[in-house]
Design a protein around this motif. Structure first.
Motif, PDB file in Angstrom:
ATOM      1  N   VAL A  99      37.115  47.159  41.910  1.00 47.21           N
ATOM      2  CA  VAL A  99      36.164  46.040  41.853  1.00 47.21           C
ATOM      3  C   VAL A  99      34.819  46.527  41.330  1.00 47.21           C
ATOM      4  O   VAL A  99      34.167  45.860  40.525  1.00 47.21           O
ATOM      5  CB  VAL A  99      36.007  45.395  43.247  1.00 47.21           C
ATOM      6  CG1 VAL A  99      34.894  44.358  43.230  1.00 47.21           C
ATOM      7  CG2 VAL A  99      37.301  44.750  43.685  1.00 47.21           C
ATOM      8  N   PRO A 134      40.008  42.165  38.343  1.00 49.58           N
ATOM      9  CA  PRO A 134      40.198  43.254  39.312  1.00 49.58           C
ATOM     10  C   PRO A 134      41.428  43.062  40.202  1.00 49.58           C
ATOM     11  O   PRO A 134      42.049  44.047  40.609  1.00 49.58           O
ATOM     12  CB  PRO A 134      38.907  43.245  40.133  1.00 49.58           C
ATOM     13  CG  PRO A 134      38.148  42.056  39.735  1.00 49.58           C
ATOM     14  CD  PRO A 134      38.658  41.575  38.438  1.00 49.58           C
ATOM     15  N   THR A 135      41.774  41.797  40.491  1.00 50.70           N
ATOM     16  CA  THR A 135      42.980  41.559  41.278  1.00 50.70           C
ATOM     17  C   THR A 135      44.197  42.085  40.530  1.00 50.70           C
ATOM     18  O   THR A 135      45.074  42.736  41.097  1.00 50.70           O
ATOM     19  CB  THR A 135      43.138  40.055  41.555  1.00 50.70           C
ATOM     20  OG1 THR A 135      41.894  39.548  42.004  1.00 50.70           O
ATOM     21  CG2 THR A 135      44.190  39.802  42.607  1.00 50.70           C
ATOM     22  N   SER A 182      35.086  37.601  35.922  1.00 50.35           N
ATOM     23  CA  SER A 182      36.201  36.994  36.629  1.00 50.35           C
ATOM     24  C   SER A 182      36.725  37.933  37.703  1.00 50.35           C
ATOM     25  O   SER A 182      36.774  39.143  37.507  1.00 50.35           O
ATOM     26  CB  SER A 182      37.309  36.674  35.632  1.00 50.35           C
ATOM     27  OG  SER A 182      38.520  36.489  36.327  1.00 50.35           O
ATOM     28  N   LEU A 183      37.127  37.355  38.830  1.00 43.57           N
ATOM     29  CA  LEU A 183      37.699  38.186  39.881  1.00 43.57           C
ATOM     30  C   LEU A 183      39.205  38.298  39.743  1.00 43.57           C
ATOM     31  O   LEU A 183      39.854  38.998  40.501  1.00 43.57           O
ATOM     32  CB  LEU A 183      37.326  37.620  41.245  1.00 43.57           C
ATOM     33  CG  LEU A 183      35.909  37.999  41.667  1.00 43.57           C
ATOM     34  CD1 LEU A 183      35.454  37.191  42.851  1.00 43.57           C
ATOM     35  CD2 LEU A 183      35.819  39.479  41.974  1.00 43.57           C
ATOM     36  N   ARG A 184      39.758  37.564  38.764  1.00 41.75           N
ATOM     37  CA  ARG A 184      41.193  37.672  38.558  1.00 41.75           C
ATOM     38  C   ARG A 184      41.515  39.045  37.959  1.00 41.75           C
ATOM     39  O   ARG A 184      42.528  39.656  38.296  1.00 41.75           O
ATOM     40  CB  ARG A 184      41.657  36.559  37.616  1.00 41.75           C
ATOM     41  CG  ARG A 184      43.121  36.269  37.762  1.00 41.75           C
ATOM     42  CD  ARG A 184      43.545  35.083  36.931  1.00 41.75           C
ATOM     43  NE  ARG A 184      43.459  33.830  37.641  1.00 41.75           N
ATOM     44  CZ  ARG A 184      42.946  32.713  37.139  1.00 41.75           C
ATOM     45  NH1 ARG A 184      42.428  32.723  35.931  1.00 41.75           N
ATOM     46  NH2 ARG A 184      42.927  31.609  37.816  1.00 41.75           N
ATOM     47  N   ARG A 229      35.898  31.117  34.440  1.00 38.88           N
ATOM     48  CA  ARG A 229      37.263  31.375  34.904  1.00 38.88           C
ATOM     49  C   ARG A 229      37.262  32.445  35.981  1.00 38.88           C
ATOM     50  O   ARG A 229      36.403  33.324  36.006  1.00 38.88           O
ATOM     51  CB  ARG A 229      38.104  31.880  33.746  1.00 38.88           C
ATOM     52  CG  ARG A 229      38.331  30.860  32.703  1.00 38.88           C
ATOM     53  CD  ARG A 229      39.201  31.420  31.606  1.00 38.88           C
ATOM     54  NE  ARG A 229      38.983  30.668  30.390  1.00 38.88           N
ATOM     55  CZ  ARG A 229      39.351  29.409  30.219  1.00 38.88           C
ATOM     56  NH1 ARG A 229      39.975  28.781  31.190  1.00 38.88           N
ATOM     57  NH2 ARG A 229      39.115  28.775  29.101  1.00 38.88           N
ATOM     58  N   GLY A 230      38.283  32.361  36.838  1.00 32.48           N
ATOM     59  CA  GLY A 230      38.435  33.399  37.853  1.00 32.48           C
ATOM     60  C   GLY A 230      37.387  33.321  38.946  1.00 32.48           C
ATOM     61  O   GLY A 230      37.039  34.316  39.549  1.00 32.48           O
ATOM     62  N   VAL A 237      44.257  45.904  40.590  1.00 36.59           N
ATOM     63  CA  VAL A 237      44.751  46.459  41.849  1.00 36.59           C
ATOM     64  C   VAL A 237      46.274  46.483  41.848  1.00 36.59           C
ATOM     65  O   VAL A 237      46.910  47.494  42.155  1.00 36.59           O
ATOM     66  CB  VAL A 237      44.218  45.631  43.049  1.00 36.59           C
ATOM     67  CG1 VAL A 237      44.953  46.006  44.324  1.00 36.59           C
ATOM     68  CG2 VAL A 237      42.722  45.842  43.211  1.00 36.59           C
TER      69      VAL A 237
END
Lengths: 569, 335
Positions: free
Chosen positions: A194, A208-209, A204-206, B39-40, A212
């Motif tokens: 992250v 780093p998801t 976007s946090l997608r 997005r995200g 992982v």
């Protein structure tokens, strides 16, 4: 900075493959690994593979061991094929309803060829489908030729890995071994990934998801039960680095490497160029505030005159396009109903009626008998959307003269374009090259922001500017829009198309491009932003088949009115 | 879709979005939420989570419009039984590029061709009745679908006059749209139709970001375990919503509270009276949710930005943050 973060940022994690180092990651190998990872964990969504058809792509696809059955789809696929539906042909032939499963339900993995042709709706539906649990992974093969092209972001966002195989030669690849262990990422691994994502400017946090999960899958492939540094490095390289919006500055590393590290290989070329050029030339530039531009009233008449002579396309009057959805009705055509068209019931009945006696239908009992060939589809004629491309001269000469006024003029025109619901693109040119500041968009906020940020300074590469605008226009036309180019320049071209400082060649190149634009019918208007009207620009406008208007000092609304008159009517 | 949703209470941050969605659940007349952000940022996650959070509704079994009573079932429906069953609050996805037929419903072609019957095949609007209609990338939706939605959202009824069909059915739903403003703007007419509008962004705090990814990873690895862990909090939240819903109509709005709403809207120059109404309803929902018996300035301030930011008279060339303008107005009016 934590030790983990420092470790995460070590140069080997982010190094571009172009760097001449011994253990340089090989794009082919990366592609192979990316495919192996999504095969091991389909919840990674898939791979965005930028590659033209060729040996490199073939070797990668041959080495991949994707979950079977592998289905190839094409952007023109209908929803019925994709998600399943009623098998109309079978229903008509047998008289019983037959449900047919879609590709998504049947496939073990999906290969989307020519992903760059994928339209927004399909992209959104595919993205939704592959984000569901147990969905097959999607390999989007993007054969885009230009940086501006490519699959919609709504789709690429849901694909964990982005790999670029452009210009890579094919060679033998070892097939990947299947995963021998199941690994999970620890809390520390998650923190590291992250933080690296944040440092790379990945919002976007997608992403780093995905990283992982990718690290865990990579550990599994390598037979480990815990994530190792190599797995994190791989996850960063494949899932985070391509999404980077900025190059991280790390003190320790810059000391080692005097040169600025090159941006990660898959970074948007536009972004990196902006960052670099603005850094290098920031001193020489003047950031001018947009102010209202003034034009005399008689400009209206001038442009209206041009319009009467039929050189300009009317406003909102895009080229015509046949559509199955909306617009002015056209006669029906035989075909299969689906995404492309709606059934025209009346015409279908009419087509079936004469055949009823032969088929034993109608009054004979049993209702009307239809065959596949009776089906008629509705068709409509549709006006295409218009795209106004502003090519703005940001050179030193223009900046000194009237850049602020030119920006003001563009802003006024923008508000008109907004009202007409036209799309807008911005091209700026200065120094040695031109740059697409903003690809076609309807967002006024973005346009305003980019325009305000545009710096002035340097030579006048008019030819490059026209070439860039022409390129945007060509692509827009391919995407079904009607482009028009509005050029704002002082006309003092002094940089040729190849970047050489040669006035004569610069003028020749500009004229050549103007003719090309004129021949394609993209000409909108040329606005002279110089202190004095430049006679050469009249010729240029004539070659472009565009209206010419000097930008003298006058009332602010006249500019927008003039352009509206020129483009609209 | 049978996928398990991420628990609503496990969503990190995004308080304004969560609050706005909860208000619409408490008082459906607030009229929809528009969520704008990159997005995200967890927009879709929040909607799916909301669907799982909402209490069940009672509907006639087999009715495509989720009618509450057998008497409400439209006359063209031949599949409905007499039994009433509990169903989850419908949350229907309207995919981008959906055809008009899928949205409105159309002639059942198969039955028409095979049996010669004129039958109506209900569309997404019927399924969304008494629930939510969710449009991802709402700003990229085709204009003709947008027009259609506006019309139905206003009347609460879907009138079908096509393919030789002439019928109607109730279509009262809460419109939830999400999108990325950089990809295009929404027409003002549609903008106004959304009761509330919230802006979401990824958390900038690194610890919050880590927490988001950790929770997501834990959920993806073992959904059942994760849901169990959060079941208690989701249940508490659900109870709070049900309680608030029961008493929202008893929350008093004094004359001075009404005056505050009007003064705020006047100060901001928001068009029409829809702004005042929504502001009052959202403030009342907030009061009910927080257990207050009457609307105070605190509730109005909390509701001001979501209820008004998309209703400011827009100068296409002025991009001063709408939220900032609302905040400024709140502090100027309330002193």
């Amino acid at each position: 900075m934590t030790p983990a973060l420092r470790r995460g940022l070590s140069v080997r994690f982010l190094r571009s493959s172009a760097e001449p180092m011994d253990d340089t990651p090989d794009p082919l190998d990366d592609a192979r690994l990316a495919l192996a990872l999504v095969a091991a964990d389909p919840s990674l969504g898939g791979v965005w593979l930028k590659a033209r058809v060729g040996p490199a792509l073939n070797t990668v696809m041959d080495a991949a061991d994707l979950p079977a059955p592998v289905r190839r789809i094409h952007p023109s696929i209908t929803d019925e094929q994709l998600f399943g539906g009623i098998d109309l042909e079978a229903a008509l032939a047998t008289g019983a309803l037959r449900q047919r499963e879609g590709v998504i339900a049947r496939a073990g993995s999906i290969i989307l060829t020519m992903a760059e042709r994928c339209e927004a709706g399909l992209a959104a539906r595919l993205a939704g489908a592959i984000s569901a649990p147990d969905a097959p992974p999607l390999i989007a093969i993007d054969e885009a030729a230009d940086p501006g092209e490519g699959p919609p972001e709504s789709l690429t966002e849901c694909l964990a890995f982005h790999v670029d195989l452009t210009g890579v030669a094919g060679r033998e690849l070892e097939p990947t071994e299947a995963a021998t262990a199941v690994a999970t990422a620890s809390g520390e691994d998650i923190e590291t990934l992250v933080k690296i994502a944040a440092v790379l400017g990945v919002n976007s946090l997608r992403a780093p998801t995905f990283a992982v999960r990718a690290a865990a899958a990579a550990a599994g492939l390598a037979g480990r039960t815990a994530v190792a540094e190599d797995d994190i490095a791989l996850a960063v390289r494949l899932a985070l680095a391509p999404r980077a919006t900025r190059t991280p500055v790390v003190e320790e590393e810059t000391a080692e490497k005097p040169d600025t590290p090159p941006p990660p290989q898959d970074q948007e070329p536009g972004d990196s160029e902006t960052a670099q050029t603005s850094d290098q030339t920031a001193d020489a530039e003047s950031l001018t505030e947009a102010e209202a531009a003034l034009l005399p009233d008689d400009l209206l008449a001038l442009m209206a005159g041009r319009r009467l002579r039929g050189t300009l396309t009317g406003a909102g009057v895009g080229q015509k396009q046949v559509s199955g959805q909306r617009g002015r009705p056209l006669p029906s055509r035989p075909g299969r109903p689906g995404a492309a068209g709606r059934l025209d019931m009346l015409a279908t009945l009419r087509a079936a009626a004469p055949m009823q006696r032969l088929r034993g239908g109608g009054d004979g009992g049993g209702g009307l008998k239809f065959r596949k060939e009776d089906l008629r589809l509705r068709r409509y004629q549709n006006r295409r959307e218009r795209l106004v491309i502003f090519a703005v001269d940001l050179s030193g000469s223009a900046a000194r003269a009237r850049l602020a006024e030119a920006k003001g003029a563009v802003e006024l025109m923008l508000s008109r374009a907004y009202e007409d619901r036209d799309q807008i693109a911005l091209v700026g040119f200065r120094g040695k090259t031109a740059e697409v500041l903003l690809p076609p968009t309807r967002s006024l906020v973005m346009t305003k922001k980019r325009l305000a940020e545009a710096m002035g300074g340097g030579g006048t590469p008019l030819a490059s500017g026209l070439a860039a605008a022409f390129g945007v226009a060509e692509r827009a036309k391919g995407a079904g829009m009607t482009p028009q180019i509005v050029t704002l320049t002082d006309g003092r071209a002094n940089v040729a198309l190849d970047g050489a400082g040669d006035r004569t060649r610069a003028a020749e190149d500009a004229l050549k491009l103007a003719r090309a634009i004129g021949a394609s019918g993209y000409g909108g208007c040329v606005i002279d932003t110089g202190r004095r009207p430049e006679p050469k620009l009249t010729d240029l406008a004539a070659a472009m088949d565009a209206a010419y208007a000097p930008l003298p000092h006058a009332s602010p609304n006249a500019v927008s009115a003039a352009v509206t008159a020129a483009l609209a009517g | 879709m049978s996928r398990q949703a991420f628990p609503f209470s496990a969503i990190v941050g995004q308080e304004e979005m969560k609050r706005a969605l909860i208000w619409t659940a408490i008082d459906p007349t607030i009229g929809g939420v528009l969520i704008f952000g990159d997005r995200g940022t967890g927009k879709s996650t929040a909607i799916r989570a909301l669907a799982a959070l909402l209490p069940v509704i009672t509907a006639v079994e087999g009715c495509p419009c989720n009618s509450a009573k057998p008497a409400d079932v439209p006359d063209w429906v031949d599949t409905a039984g007499a039994k009433r069953v509990a169903i989850p609050t419908p949350v229907v996805d309207l995919p981008l590029g959906a055809t008009e037929e899928r949205v409105v419903g159309a002639l059942d072609i198969e039955r028409a061709m095979l049996k010669g019957e004129t039958r109506f095949q209900p569309g997404l609007l019927a399924r969304a009745n008494r629930g939510y209609l969710y449009i991802d990338e709402v700003n990229l939706l085709d204009d003709h679908i947008v027009d259609l939605l506006l019309d139905v959202a206003q009347t609460g009824e879907n009138v079908v006059e096509r393919d030789g069909l002439s019928l109607r059915h109730p279509a009262r739903f809460i419109l939830v749209g999400s999108g990325n403003p950089e990809e295009g703007e929404l027409r003002p007419q549609l903008l106004d139709r959304f009761g509330l509008s919230v802006d979401v962004a990824s958390p900038t705090d690194i610890d919050a970001r880590i927490e988001v990814v950790k929770r997501r990873d834990a959920f993806d690895r073992n959904p059942a375990k994760f849901l169990k862990k959060w079941a208690r909090e989701d249940a508490d939240l659900r109870d709070a919503v049900v309680t608030a819903k029961a008493k929202v109509n008893k929350v008093k709005a004094s004359k001075s509270a009404l005056g505050d709403c009007a003064a705020l809207c006047l100060h901001l120059g928001s068009d029409g009276l829809r702004g005042e109404l929504t502001l009052l309803r959202a403030a009342r929902a907030e009061a009910a949710f927080t257990g207050a018996s009457s609307v105070t300035r605190k509730h109005i301030s909390a509701a001001a930005a979501p209820a008004l930011r998309h209703r400011l008279r827009r100068d296409p060339l002025d991009d001063t943050g709408a939220a900032t303008r609302v905040e400024r107005a709140v502090s100027e009016v309330f002193g």
